[in-house]
Design a protein around this motif. Structure first.
Motif, short mmCIF file in Angstrom:
data_model
loop_
_atom_site.label_atom_id
_atom_site.label_comp_id
_atom_site.label_asym_id
_atom_site.label_seq_id
_atom_site.Cartn_x
_atom_site.Cartn_y
_atom_site.Cartn_z
N TYR A 1 2.03 -2.40 -2.20
CA TYR A 1 1.87 -1.85 -0.85
C TYR A 1 3.02 -0.90 -0.55
O TYR A 1 4.19 -1.21 -0.79
N CYS B 1 -1.77 2.26 -0.59
CA CYS B 1 -1.65 1.18 -1.57
C CYS B 1 -1.80 1.77 -2.97
O CYS B 1 -2.51 2.76 -3.17
N ARG C 1 -6.56 -10.69 -5.13
CA ARG C 1 -5.57 -10.20 -4.15
C ARG C 1 -6.20 -9.19 -3.21
O ARG C 1 -5.94 -9.21 -1.99
N SER D 1 -6.29 -9.82 0.84
CA SER D 1 -5.20 -9.09 1.47
C SER D 1 -5.59 -8.67 2.89
O SER D 1 -6.67 -8.12 3.12
N HIS D 2 -4.70 -8.91 3.84
CA HIS D 2 -4.95 -8.52 5.23
C HIS D 2 -4.54 -7.06 5.49
O HIS D 2 -4.83 -6.53 6.57
N ARG D 3 -3.90 -6.43 4.52
CA ARG D 3 -3.46 -5.05 4.70
C ARG D 3 -4.50 -4.06 4.21
O ARG D 3 -4.37 -2.87 4.45
#
Length: 316
Positions: free
Chosen positions: A70, A75, A198, A202-204
């Motif tokens: 990140y 990303c 992942r 992943s919340h991003r």
């Protein structure tokens, strides 16, 4: 070579759009592909796109482990494709931003080329975005794993059934080669599976969350591949153990036959040794039929021991 394709807010494809025009307001999203770039072209990652030096370093250094990093507004992904002819890993890197995707690879990539041509020929550009481009490329990478696994499974079937009627040494050599390729596959598939896990959790990665069902399908394929590879590796262990057990059994049979032959000849060798000492006070040496009597006795001992061992089952 740097290729660029952009989509305007009017949903028009702009092919080979210059890099310095990508930040204009009429551009909705864009895709830049670095295909076997030169050192000068690699420099554009910093000069024009302003990516982090560590991410650029990962692009330059080949065969990083599949991973997700990140950064502030984008990303970075490292993925692996497989060369179907040599079962060798080939790295494809991605920079995913809010309105762009950048792909980077040091070798020709068939999945990237196919998705690029598919986007160029798309009639409804409105359905496409950078997330969908990433999905299609990774999906094709994973789909290309399956033919390799099926080919190795077919090779294992041939080894197990010995349809080519090869010797045990040739079969074991082929078996160890197949096991080596399975190990290479395992080192590719499992890290890719972890990468997809992942990405899904992943919340991003909000864009991927919106298309979670697409990437979940890839993850399911990777789970299936992992199970197939592990099952085939266990099969190679079973085949190897079976061949080694068979070889050991055949060796034991040969040693048993040799032991029987040696045991039969032991008393015969003893008798021959006794009468080969040539002492003067050995009355049997002066018998006219002594030689034939001794041969008859030795023959009788040999035949008798042979049938005794056979009755005991030593020749079964």
């Amino acid at each position: 070579m740097i290729n660029c394709i952009a989509v305007s807010h009017n949903l028009e494809l702009i092919i080979n759009c210059p890099l310095d025009e990508l930040d204009q307001e009429h551009i909705k999203w864009f895709w830049i592909d670095f295909n076997k770039p030169t050192d000068e072209e690699i420099g554009e990652l910093d000069r024009s796109l302003h990516f982090h030096p560590l991410a650029i370093e990962d692009c330059i250094h080949k065969l990083q482990r599949p991973k997700l990093d990140y950064y502030e507004d984008y990303c970075f992904f490292v993925t692996h494709s497989l060369n179907p002819y040599e079962v060798e890993k080939e790295e494809i890197n991605f920079f995913l931003g809010e309105n762009y995707i950048v792909s980077f690879h040091h070798q020709e990539s068939k999945p990237v080329y196919e998705v690029w041509e598919r986007l160029k020929a798309a009639k409804k550009v409105s359905k496409w975005d950078q997330i969908l481009v990433l999905y299609h490329i990774i999906d094709k990478l994973v789909d290309n794993y399956f033919p390799i696994v099926y080919q190795l499974e077919e090779a294992l079937d041939q080894i197990e059934n010995n349809t080519a009627e090869k010797s045990m040494e040739q079969l074991l050599e082929q078996l160890f080669d197949t096991r080596h390729y399975l190990l290479k596959l395992r080192h590719t598939v499992i890290p890719m599976r972890d990468l997809l896990y992942r990405m899904l959790n992943s919340h991003r990665l909000k864009g991927i969350k919106l298309k979670q069902e697409y990437f979940a399908d890839i993850y399911d394929h990777l789970l299936k591949l992992t199970e197939m590879i592990e099952a085939n590796r266990e099969l190679t262990n079973d085949i190897r153990d079976s061949y080694l057990s068979l070889n050991s059994h055949q060796t034991n049979r040969i040693m048993r036959v040799l032991t029987v032959i040696t045991t039969i000849f032991m008393p015969l060798t003893f008798i021959a040794g006794v009468y080969g000492m040539n002492f003067e006070n050995m009355p049997e040496l002066r018998w006219d039929i002594g030689y034939f009597v001794i041969l008859f006795i030795m023959l009788g001992i040999g035949i008798g021991m042979f049938f005794w061992f056979k009755k005991k089952g030593w020749f079964n």
